[in-house]
Design a protein around this motif. Structure first.
Motif, PDB file in Angstrom:
ATOM      1  N   ILE A  81       3.855 -10.471 -14.335  1.00  0.00           N
ATOM      2  CA  ILE A  81       3.325 -10.378 -12.975  1.00  0.00           C
ATOM      3  C   ILE A  81       1.981 -11.105 -12.877  1.00  0.00           C
ATOM      4  N   THR A 101       2.918 -14.994 -13.021  1.00  0.00           N
ATOM      5  CA  THR A 101       3.575 -15.561 -11.842  1.00  0.00           C
ATOM      6  C   THR A 101       2.685 -15.485 -10.606  1.00  0.00           C
ATOM      7  N   ASP A 102       2.086 -14.315 -10.346  1.00  0.00           N
ATOM      8  CA  ASP A 102       1.388 -14.128  -9.075  1.00  0.00           C
ATOM      9  C   ASP A 102      -0.095 -14.490  -9.116  1.00  0.00           C
ATOM     10  N   TYR A 120       1.315 -19.678  -9.796  1.00  0.00           N
ATOM     11  CA  TYR A 120       1.339 -20.052  -8.377  1.00  0.00           C
ATOM     12  C   TYR A 120       0.624 -18.941  -7.618  1.00  0.00           C
ATOM     13  N   LEU A 180      -1.018 -16.896  -4.891  1.00  0.00           N
ATOM     14  CA  LEU A 180      -0.779 -16.903  -3.453  1.00  0.00           C
ATOM     15  C   LEU A 180      -1.357 -15.604  -2.895  1.00  0.00           C
ATOM     16  N   VAL A 187      -1.204 -12.687  -0.513  1.00  0.00           N
ATOM     17  CA  VAL A 187      -0.227 -12.025   0.354  1.00  0.00           C
ATOM     18  C   VAL A 187      -0.872 -10.755   0.893  1.00  0.00           C
ATOM     19  N   LYS A 234      -4.239  -9.027  -0.345  1.00  0.00           N
ATOM     20  CA  LYS A 234      -4.340  -8.223  -1.576  1.00  0.00           C
ATOM     21  C   LYS A 234      -4.755  -9.109  -2.739  1.00  0.00           C
ATOM     22  N   PRO A 235      -5.279  -8.493  -3.819  1.00  0.00           N
ATOM     23  CA  PRO A 235      -5.722  -9.318  -4.953  1.00  0.00           C
ATOM     24  C   PRO A 235      -4.548 -10.042  -5.599  1.00  0.00           C
ATOM     25  N   TYR A 236      -4.879 -11.149  -6.312  1.00  0.00           N
ATOM     26  CA  TYR A 236      -3.828 -11.887  -7.021  1.00  0.00           C
ATOM     27  C   TYR A 236      -3.148 -10.993  -8.055  1.00  0.00           C
ATOM     28  N   PHE A 237      -3.970 -10.225  -8.759  1.00  0.00           N
ATOM     29  CA  PHE A 237      -3.394  -9.327  -9.753  1.00  0.00           C
ATOM     30  C   PHE A 237      -4.136  -8.012  -9.738  1.00  0.00           C
ATOM     31  N   PHE A 259      -0.443  -2.498  -8.645  1.00  0.00           N
ATOM     32  CA  PHE A 259       0.861  -2.891  -8.100  1.00  0.00           C
ATOM     33  C   PHE A 259       1.767  -3.451  -9.178  1.00  0.00           C
TER      34      PHE A 259
END
Lengths: 186, 474
Positions: free
Chosen positions: A83, A86-87, A91, A93, A95, A98-101, A105
């Motif tokens: 996670i 990828t996030d 890449y 992004l 959304v 919210k934080p990238y990581f 979540f």
């Protein structure tokens, strides 16, 4: 394709001796006697797990949990790093602002992967430790083996046990209450 | 310890205290021996196919064809063939998904949670319930996969590199659900298979003895060469215990994450913290309804009364009663919080549920889920197998309506009155859902024909004769 009768005289090589027992207490006490006699290469065949038989046989605690723990740790780490990579790395992004990581979540998926990997590791570990699948084994040639999967209990002492001696081992099994004692072909 | 006892001698009264002797319920009636159990369970697989089986199989296959036809039409035309329209864009598809996945949860409860709690009565209903879990998860998976519309894109759900270079949004509970449900399906199959191995070994040897070589080979292939070695049992039992130990948090997490699909959104009627425990209780409630729906006819057809005793039925009824009462409590707490929270949208959502356009669905739900299980307080009800079966059907109906009420009533009346609507299913949707009962029955009938319906080794292990220390406590 009838099973070879175990009493057949022309035997290539002896695998060991098998003895039958009718009840779980009889098997339990016989296992204690075989254990105390110092045998190491022997086994009990039962149609269901008999409570306390591990102690009576001197079987050590299973090593399967080591596989499970390893699998669980790898699964959780896989989820978190997948996670994050990828996030937040490959890449990134935004959304919903919210934080990238965040481990928050990422937790549910990592939790599920920890369980999934634990399950696979446990089962693979169980098969490895038990050396299964093994579709041929000398005991399966014994005509009485079908009852080991049904309602009877057996002790098998292997010929390659250092203490194995056909006469003495047979005497021990008889004295322990075994019947239908027969020699197994390799 | 000894010195301590010497300092404080036990009061004399202790010698006279006689603890009540409460005998454990026997789990196998009429003192059936090991061989009887083997013959009984293997006999179902080995005997000729009964005529009723073919009739049921034919009907199940026919009903299952409705799902196949409905999905084919959907893929060929588009999701517009379903009755979804703004504002209700989640309807029967998600209702059916949550309904089926919830049913599966009782199987895992029986195989995992009751195993950890050492509830020995679980053994005779364990195998069939786990099979139910797997087939229910298969039926559940149909709906989210097909509701995406372009089914050939369904692999976008998984983090597989694709030509757009973009990855899944792991912040979304819908993506968590993909992992939860696929893990749940996989682990359920693995757990079921591990439980099957010793019994497949028994069938292998029995088929071999009577000369049915091909059957012996097929069962033997899956039995992995199992020979009942105690050194194997030791590792096997450890693996089984670990699988039970991980399936317990798994089953709780799966329905928790399913509830997150709703609870993490901001829609009134969905955005509540009570959802995870309430969904898990509801899932187990509906699952036990289905277990009884399946096991009571099996018990009657195969004359399994000695293995599925009245004690088993009592226990299943009591779990249904407990979880059904929890669900009823959750309904009332939802209303209380809607009032206590003083949020007008939340308050409206709940008043609307009970007294709005979908009030009929709400009151079917309350009748089936809150009132039905209360009959299980009475011993006379629990002993009337036909009545128990009818009540179990009511539970299944009620739990389908619960998901319908939660999903559709909340969506049909959201924040903006201008976008309110009323949802009705299309005939395609109705037939597709009806067909899943055929899919489920089709798989379950194959299961009872080819797989031992009870774990023989586990049932033997809970008989009195299995205890190597005899009847006295140790």
């Amino acid at each position: 394709m009838a099973r070879t009768p175990t009493e057949e005289p022309a035997m290539d090589k002896s695998y060991g001796l098998i003895a039958a027992f009718d009840t779980t207490p009889a098997l339990y006490h016989a296992c204690e006697q075989v254990r105390n006699a110092g045998y190491t290469q022997w086994d009990a065949l039962t149609p269901f797990p008999v409570h306390g038989l591990d102690a009576a046989m001197g079987v050590r605690r299973s090593r399967v949990p080591r596989f499970s723990l390893t699998g669980g740790i790898i699964g959780f780490a896989t989820g978190m790093s997948l996670i994050w990579w990828t996030d937040a790395s490959d890449y990134a992004l935004i959304v919903g602002g919210k934080p990238y990581f965040s481990p928050m979540f990422a937790f549910p998926v990592s939790y599920e992967l920890a369980i999934l990997f634990t399950a696979f590791a446990t089962i693979i570990g169980m098969f490895l430790v038990n050396r299964l699948p093994m579709h041929y084994h000398p005991v399966q040639k014994a005509s009485q083996f079908v009852r080991a999967m049904d309602d009877r209990f057996y002790i098998v002492i292997e010929a390659n046990d250092p203490k194995f001696n056909v006469a003495a081992t047979r005497a021990l099994l008889e004295q322990a209450g075994g019947h239908d004692i027969a020699e197994l072909e390799e | 310890m000894g010195a301590h006892l010497a300092d404080h001698p036990a009061p004399a009264i202790l010698a006279e205290v006689q603890p009540a002797s409460l005998p454990r319920k026997e789990l196998v009636h009429h003192g059936r021996d090991f061989h009887w159990i083997t013959e009984k369970i293997c006999g179902i697989v080995e005997g000729p196919t009964p005529t009723w089986w073919w009739w049921c199989f034919g009907v199940a296959a026919f009903v299952a064809s409705f799902t196949v036809a409905g999905l084919t039409y959907l893929v060929g035309t588009g999701v517009g063939v379903w009755g979804h329209a703004n504002p209700v864009n989640w309807a029967w598809d998600i209702v059916n998904f949550v309904f089926w996945i919830g049913i599966g949860h009782a199987g895992t409860l029986i195989s995992a949670i009751l195993c950890l709690l050492r509830q020995k009565w679980r053994t005779s209903i364990n195998r069939a319930s786990e099979a139910m879990t797997i087939f229910a998860v298969a039926c559940a998976a149909i709906f989210p996969v097909f509701h995406v519309g372009r089914i050939w894109m369904a692999w976008y759900l998984f983090p597989i590199p694709n030509s757009n270079y973009i990855w899944q949004n792991f912040r979304s509970p819908l993506e968590w659900d993909v992992f939860a449900v696929s893990t749940y399906g996989t682990v359920s199959v693995l757990f079921w298979y591990i439980g099957l191995i010793p019994d497949l070994g028994t069938l292998r040897d029995r088929f071999f003895t009577v000369g049915r070589i091909w059957r012996a080979r097929i069962y033997g292939f899956f039995a992995m060469g199992w020979r009942g070695s105690n050194r194997h049992w030791s590792n096997y039992e450890m693996a089984y215990l670990i699988l039970a130990g991980i399936s317990t948090p798994l089953v709780l997490s799966v329905h928790t994450i399913v509830s997150f699909d709703f609870a993490v959104s901001l829609l009134p009627g969905w955005h509540t913290t009570i959802f995870p425990p309430y969904f898990v209780a509801g899932a187990i409630f509906s699952g036990f309804g289905m277990v009884m729906t399946l096991m009571l006819p099996l018990r009657a057809i195969f004359r399994l009364e000695d293995l599925i005793t009245q004690y088993h039925i009592d226990n299943m009824c009591k779990i249904t009663l407990a979880t059904g009462t929890m669900v009823g409590y959750a309904y009332s707490i939802e209303f209380f919080i809607a009032w206590y929270g003083s949020n007008p949208y939340e308050g409206f959502a709940f008043i609307n549920r009970a007294f709005g356009h979908y009030a009929w669905a709400y009151w079917i739900m309350v009748t089936c889920n809150v009132i039905t299980p209360q009959f299980f307080w009475f011993k006379a009800v629990r002993q009337n197998t036909t009545l128990v079966w009818c009540l179990a059907i009511m539970v299944n109906v009620g739990m389908w309506f619960e998901r319908f009420v939660i999903i559709v009533t909340s969506l049909a009346r959201d924040f903006l009155p201008s976008s309110w609507g009323y949802y009705s299913p299309s005939v395609v949707e109705i037939f597709t859902f009806f067909g899943t009962f055929g899919v489920f029955s089709f798989l379950f009938l194959l299961f009872i024909r080819f797989v031992p319906i009870m774990p023989m080794s586990e049932v033997k292990a809970v008989t009195a004769a299995a205890d190597p220390h005899g009847p006295h406590p140790h």
